[in-house]
Design a protein around this motif. Sequence first.
Motif, PDB file in Angstrom:
ATOM      1  N   PHE A   1      -1.626  -2.655  -4.314  1.00  0.00           N
ATOM      2  CA  PHE A   1      -1.469  -3.705  -5.314  1.00  0.00           C
ATOM      3  C   PHE A   1      -0.938  -4.986  -4.679  1.00  0.00           C
ATOM      4  O   PHE A   1      -0.190  -4.955  -3.715  1.00  0.00           O
TER       5      PHE A   1
ATOM      6  N   GLU B   1       0.858  -1.176   0.000  1.00  0.00           N
ATOM      7  CA  GLU B   1       0.000   0.000   0.000  1.00  0.00           C
ATOM      8  C   GLU B   1       0.899   1.232   0.000  1.00  0.00           C
ATOM      9  O   GLU B   1       1.816   1.334   0.818  1.00  0.00           O
TER      10      GLU B   1
ATOM     11  N   LEU C   1      -2.550   3.919  -3.370  1.00  0.00           N
ATOM     12  CA  LEU C   1      -2.300   2.905  -4.380  1.00  0.00           C
ATOM     13  C   LEU C   1      -2.086   1.589  -3.640  1.00  0.00           C
ATOM     14  O   LEU C   1      -1.250   1.505  -2.745  1.00  0.00           O
TER      15      LEU C   1
ATOM     16  N   TRP D   1       0.678   5.379   0.157  1.00  0.00           N
ATOM     17  CA  TRP D   1      -0.230   6.471   0.480  1.00  0.00           C
ATOM     18  C   TRP D   1       0.532   7.775   0.550  1.00  0.00           C
ATOM     19  O   TRP D   1       1.594   7.850   1.169  1.00  0.00           O
TER      20      TRP D   1
ATOM     21  N   GLU E   1      -3.877  10.471  -2.132  1.00  0.00           N
ATOM     22  CA  GLU E   1      -3.858   9.360  -3.092  1.00  0.00           C
ATOM     23  C   GLU E   1      -3.390   8.076  -2.416  1.00  0.00           C
ATOM     24  O   GLU E   1      -2.446   8.076  -1.634  1.00  0.00           O
TER      25      GLU E   1
END
Length: 83
Positions: free
Chosen positions: A52, A40, A50, A42, A48
């Motif tokens: 994955f 993660e 992200l 941040w 924002e």
Amino acid sequence: MSDFAIEDFADPLRELARRVTGGVEVTLYWSPHDNSTTVEVWQPASGELLVFDVPPERALEAYYHPFAEFAPSFDELVPVADA
């Protein structure tokens, strides 16, 4: 049901590592349910986030270099003219 099972269900992800560099927070998680790993990223300034999945064997590499996971291969790069 044991206390361990209740705790495991309530918090399915385990935080393995967390760091802040240049105003970006990166966290590595592991799921005991399916042995999956997640990174993660941040950025508090912009809000924002992200997240994955990454194969467990590459989890530490993705944690230290999260943006490299999204870099295209050299074959996909397009040359940019000099300014």
